[in-house]
Design an enzyme around this catalytic site. Structure first.
Site, PDB file in Angstrom:
ATOM      1  N   LYS A 102     -10.833   2.356  78.772  1.00 39.13           N
ATOM      2  CA  LYS A 102     -12.208   2.007  78.960  1.00 39.13           C
ATOM      3  C   LYS A 102     -11.677  -0.053  79.048  1.00 39.13           C
ATOM      4  O   LYS A 102     -11.337  -0.462  78.339  1.00 39.13           O
ATOM      5  CB  LYS A 102     -13.186   2.356  77.425  1.00 39.13           C
ATOM      6  CG  LYS A 102     -14.566   1.746  77.967  1.00 39.13           C
ATOM      7  CD  LYS A 102     -15.705   1.408  77.621  1.00 39.13           C
ATOM      8  CE  LYS A 102     -15.680  -0.511  76.812  1.00 39.13           C
ATOM      9  NZ  LYS A 102     -15.695  -0.694  77.366  1.00 39.13           N
ATOM     10  N   GLY A 118      -9.175  -6.624  70.605  1.00 37.57           N
ATOM     11  CA  GLY A 118     -10.391  -6.956  71.530  1.00 37.57           C
ATOM     12  C   GLY A 118     -10.162  -7.754  70.093  1.00 37.57           C
ATOM     13  O   GLY A 118      -9.394  -8.275  69.478  1.00 37.57           O
ATOM     14  N   GLU A 143      -4.440  -4.904  69.078  1.00 38.44           N
ATOM     15  CA  GLU A 143      -4.177  -6.517  69.064  1.00 38.44           C
ATOM     16  C   GLU A 143      -4.865  -7.386  68.944  1.00 38.44           C
ATOM     17  O   GLU A 143      -6.319  -7.235  69.917  1.00 38.44           O
ATOM     18  CB  GLU A 143      -3.213  -6.038  70.184  1.00 38.44           C
ATOM     19  CG  GLU A 143      -1.999  -7.400  70.286  1.00 38.44           C
ATOM     20  CD  GLU A 143      -2.795  -8.566  70.972  1.00 38.44           C
ATOM     21  OE1 GLU A 143      -3.393  -9.716  70.326  1.00 38.44           O
ATOM     22  OE2 GLU A 143      -3.145  -8.726  72.136  1.00 38.44           O
ATOM     23  N   CYS A 154      -5.759 -14.337  72.684  1.00 38.47           N
ATOM     24  CA  CYS A 154      -5.650 -13.981  71.213  1.00 38.47           C
ATOM     25  C   CYS A 154      -4.908 -15.282  70.781  1.00 38.47           C
ATOM     26  O   CYS A 154      -5.378 -15.763  68.924  1.00 38.47           O
ATOM     27  CB  CYS A 154      -5.066 -12.613  71.561  1.00 38.47           C
ATOM     28  SG  CYS A 154      -3.804 -12.511  72.266  1.00 38.47           S
ATOM     29  N   GLU A 157     -12.410 -18.421  64.879  1.00 31.52           N
ATOM     30  CA  GLU A 157     -11.638 -17.748  66.962  1.00 31.52           C
ATOM     31  C   GLU A 157     -12.938 -18.813  67.638  1.00 31.52           C
ATOM     32  O   GLU A 157     -14.098 -17.621  67.233  1.00 31.52           O
ATOM     33  CB  GLU A 157     -11.099 -16.951  67.011  1.00 31.52           C
ATOM     34  CG  GLU A 157     -10.548 -16.901  68.010  1.00 31.52           C
ATOM     35  CD  GLU A 157     -10.138 -15.337  68.373  1.00 31.52           C
ATOM     36  OE1 GLU A 157     -10.719 -14.134  68.474  1.00 31.52           O
ATOM     37  OE2 GLU A 157      -9.170 -14.524  68.431  1.00 31.52           O
TER      38      GLU A 157
HETATM   39  P1  NAI Z   1     -14.816  -6.959  71.616  1.00 33.15           P
HETATM   40  O1  NAI Z   1     -13.820  -6.084  70.854  1.00 33.15           O
HETATM   41  O2  NAI Z   1     -16.714  -6.679  71.029  1.00 33.15           O
HETATM   42  O3  NAI Z   1     -14.517  -6.278  73.095  1.00 33.15           O
HETATM   43  C1  NAI Z   1     -13.576  -5.706  73.163  1.00 33.15           C
HETATM   44  C2  NAI Z   1     -13.463  -4.723  74.059  1.00 33.15           C
HETATM   45  O4  NAI Z   1     -14.134  -3.625  73.144  1.00 33.15           O
HETATM   46  C3  NAI Z   1     -14.413  -4.039  75.047  1.00 33.15           C
HETATM   47  O5  NAI Z   1     -13.475  -3.311  76.146  1.00 33.15           O
HETATM   48  C4  NAI Z   1     -15.594  -3.640  74.711  1.00 33.15           C
HETATM   49  O6  NAI Z   1     -16.102  -2.792  75.516  1.00 33.15           O
HETATM   50  C5  NAI Z   1     -15.137  -2.771  73.649  1.00 33.15           C
HETATM   51  N1  NAI Z   1     -15.833  -2.671  72.207  1.00 33.15           N
HETATM   52  C6  NAI Z   1     -16.449  -2.596  71.981  1.00 33.15           C
HETATM   53  N2  NAI Z   1     -17.000  -2.663  70.305  1.00 33.15           N
HETATM   54  C7  NAI Z   1     -16.312  -1.570  71.167  1.00 33.15           C
HETATM   55  C8  NAI Z   1     -17.358  -0.478  69.854  1.00 33.15           C
HETATM   56  N3  NAI Z   1     -18.112  -0.144  68.266  1.00 33.15           N
HETATM   57  N4  NAI Z   1     -16.292   1.139  69.643  1.00 33.15           N
HETATM   58  C9  NAI Z   1     -15.146   0.936  71.389  1.00 33.15           C
HETATM   59  N5  NAI Z   1     -14.838  -0.315  72.206  1.00 33.15           N
HETATM   60  C10 NAI Z   1     -15.719  -1.452  71.095  1.00 33.15           C
HETATM   61  O7  NAI Z   1     -14.878  -8.593  72.131  1.00 33.15           O
HETATM   62  P2  NAI Z   1     -15.764  -9.401  72.512  1.00 33.15           P
HETATM   63  O8  NAI Z   1     -17.477  -9.268  72.286  1.00 33.15           O
HETATM   64  O9  NAI Z   1     -15.980  -8.732  74.440  1.00 33.15           O
HETATM   65  O10 NAI Z   1     -15.334 -10.764  72.172  1.00 33.15           O
HETATM   66  C11 NAI Z   1     -16.088 -11.729  70.658  1.00 33.15           C
HETATM   67  C12 NAI Z   1     -14.617 -12.308  70.307  1.00 33.15           C
HETATM   68  O11 NAI Z   1     -14.120 -11.650  70.069  1.00 33.15           O
HETATM   69  C13 NAI Z   1     -14.730 -13.367  71.356  1.00 33.15           C
HETATM   70  O12 NAI Z   1     -15.284 -14.716  71.092  1.00 33.15           O
HETATM   71  C14 NAI Z   1     -13.078 -12.900  70.658  1.00 33.15           C
HETATM   72  O13 NAI Z   1     -13.213 -14.145  69.919  1.00 33.15           O
HETATM   73  C15 NAI Z   1     -12.644 -12.389  70.712  1.00 33.15           C
HETATM   74  N6  NAI Z   1     -11.988 -11.508  71.586  1.00 33.15           N
HETATM   75  C16 NAI Z   1     -10.485 -11.524  71.413  1.00 33.15           C
HETATM   76  C17 NAI Z   1      -9.473 -11.086  72.005  1.00 33.15           C
HETATM   77  C18 NAI Z   1      -8.450 -10.959  71.978  1.00 33.15           C
HETATM   78  O14 NAI Z   1      -7.045 -10.980  73.288  1.00 33.15           O
HETATM   79  N7  NAI Z   1      -7.665 -10.670  70.500  1.00 33.15           N
HETATM   80  C19 NAI Z   1     -10.008 -10.591  73.869  1.00 33.15           C
HETATM   81  C20 NAI Z   1     -11.500 -10.392  73.235  1.00 33.15           C
HETATM   82  C21 NAI Z   1     -11.783 -11.080  72.649  1.00 33.15           C
END
Ligand code: NAI
Ligand code: MG
Length: 491
Positions: free
Chosen positions: A187, A240, A262, A296, A393
């Protein structure tokens, strides 16, 4: 923008549906969602909004492909060959793929073309070469037995990725999964589904059998959540936010899936006064502003030894003030827009908090332009450990500069975060460098460099920055189970 600079043509969009069992299909609900160009805020296209029904179909296909082959039962060398072919097909259209990534994500074309895509190729080829080198060992146990281990594919891998490096995260996840013989339901992030969908077609073209790679675009709680809860999935690999990982861990508890995470960071980047300050400033600048600060492992807490502070800040602010923002399709653009309105708002809120808390904004601090989610490269000086901008972050182009005098105190402050993804130190003192590398609680430590990535080097976090490692042999092992076989040698 200079007119003499080449501007890359916009790519054409070829795939917007779910890719399930080797076929393109609309979402069963018929629903779609918009994907936005963050540089213009315009809709690029509508994409199928997959949810539980589509995930069910994709898992069924992946389960069937895993349980019945041919992929999981194929000669490992043949699997490797198909993966090399996939890398070749990506390379054949590297310019178009880079443009597609830039369109959907907003990252400057020179990064998508010359950083992301080469790393995608490296990763796929590294793991393609591993396909026929995955093996167990023989173990001398007590008694008249022959005992050996096998490394077997974990099964159906559910993979959920973010929007900051859409294609690279796809490669990091597909590489070890495909090499080990797993099948995949991915996904992609709702902000950036397009490049992953193109890679799915290229996987098919390369000879990856139907059902082995499935991609279901959609939202996290619906499509992502159904994937995590599905009893037909053996493992979830997620990149994420740590809060999302906590939800995933709870959702996966019922079926006790294998989990690798990660997650984020608040990585310390430490500059000692004896360092080459020119290089240290450059390293701090790249380490934070790369990819619009949406990394990240961003070095978002820059600790500078007090007596080097003024000279370091001079060099750093010169760099940030000259940073070129603008059209990401222009070859000389260094910084594009943030991914979406929500991230833009979050970043602007942190800039406000930095000012309220009394940090000194010495560069940037405002929106850039009036179209697109651009934020000026921002540096806060005089930051203290308890400020929000030193703890959370931000995931944007906002750097916090702190100073230190005492070494042991610095180590303790560097570790004073629930994250532990990356860390760096700039010094000519080899003892200090080793001391830091040993004492800092982080999965990756860079000395006199930053953001050096290689498919062979494991990457992942201590503490709340993750579970397990990606890349390298460790990344591969996370897609395998170890099986112990014991044979009695008594006649
Ligand atoms: P997120 O963790 O919500 O999204 C990442 C992925 O997880 C997306 O594909 C999203 O659709 C999916 N996702 C979201 N909720 C889910 C659930 N309940 N079950 C399964 N999959 C789910 O991150 P978001 O909302 O895009 O960004 C929020 C913050 O997260 C950012 O401001 C940043 O601080 C952090 N982040 C960190 C990343 C990294 O590489 N470590 C990458 C993206 C965001
Ligand atoms: Mg979220």
């Amino acid at each position: 923008m200079s007119t003499a600079v080449a501007t890359i043509a916009q790519p054409k969009i070829q795939h917007t549906e779910c890719f399930i069992d080797g076929q393109w299909r609309p979402a069963m609900s018929g629903r779609t969602f918009e994907t936005i160009n963050p540089a213009t805020e315009e809709v690029i296209c509508e994409v199928a909004e997959g949810d539980k029904a589509d995930i069910d179909a994709a898992v069924k296909a992946a389960r069937h492909a895993f349980d019945n082959g041919p992929w999981s039962k194929m000669d490992a060398r043949e699997r490797g060959k198909i993966m090399f072919r996939l890398a070749d097909l990506i390379e054949d259209e590297i310019d178009d793929l880079a443009a597609l990534e830039t369109l959907d994500n907003g990252k400057p074309i020179r990064e998508s073309r010359f950083a992301d895509l080469p790393l995608v190729l490296d990763c796929l080829r590294y793991y393609a070469g591993y396909a026929d080198k995955i093996h167990g060992s023989t173990i001398p146990i007590r008694g008249n037995y022959f005992t050996y281990t096998r490394r077997e594919a974990v099964g159906v891998a559910g993979q959920i990725i973010p929007w900051n490096f859409p294609m690279l995260m796809t490669a990091w996840k597909w590489g070890p999964a495909l090499a080990s013989g797993c099948t995949i339901v991915m996904k992609p992030a709702e902000q950036t589904p397009l490049s992953c969908l193109r890679l799915a077609q290229l996987a098919k073209d390369a000879g990856v059998p139907d059902g082995v790679v499935n991609v279901v675009p959609g939202y996290g709680p619906t499509a992502g959540g159904s994937l995590v809860k599905h009893p037909g999935v053996d493992k979830i690999a997620f990149t994420g936010e740590h809060r999302t990982a906590q939800i995933i861990m709870r959702d996966a508890a019922e079926s006790l899936k294998r989990l690798t995470f990660e997650l984020g960071g608040k990585s310390p980047n430490v500059v000692l006064a004896d360092a080459n300050l020119e290089k240290a400033a450059q390293g701090a600048y790249v380490g934070l502003f790369l990819n619009q600060g949406q990394c990240c492992c961003a070095g978002s807490r820059v600790f500078v030894e007090k007596r080097a502070h003024d000279e370091f800040m001079d060099k750093l602010t010169k760099l940030t003030k000259n940073r070129k923002l603008g059209n990401p399709f222009s070859m000389d653009t260094e910084q594009g827009p943030q991914i979406d309105r929500a991230q833009f708002d979050k970043i602007m809120k942190y800039i406000e908090l930095g000012n309220i808390d009394g940090a000194k904004c010495v560069s940037g601090g405002e929106r850039f332009g009036d179209t697109g989610y651009f934020v000026q490269p921002t540096v806060f000086d005089g930051v203290t450990d308890s400020m929000a901008i030193a703890q959370d972050e931000i995931f944007g182009p906002v750097m916090s500069v702190l100073t230190f005098e005492d070494w042991d105190d610095l180590i303790q402050r560097a570790n004073n975060t629930f994250y532990g993804l990356a860390a760096a130190v700039w010094t000519r003192d080899i003892t200090r460098a080793h001391d830091f590398a040993r004492r800092v609680r982080a999965g990756t430590v860079w000395v006199n460099c930053y953001d050096v990535f290689d498919a062979a080097a494991p990457f992942g976090g201590f503490k709340m920055s993750g579970h397990g490692r990606e890349l390298g042999e460790e990344g591969l092992k996370a897609y395998t189970e170890s099986k112990t076989v014991t044979i009695s040698l008594d006649a």
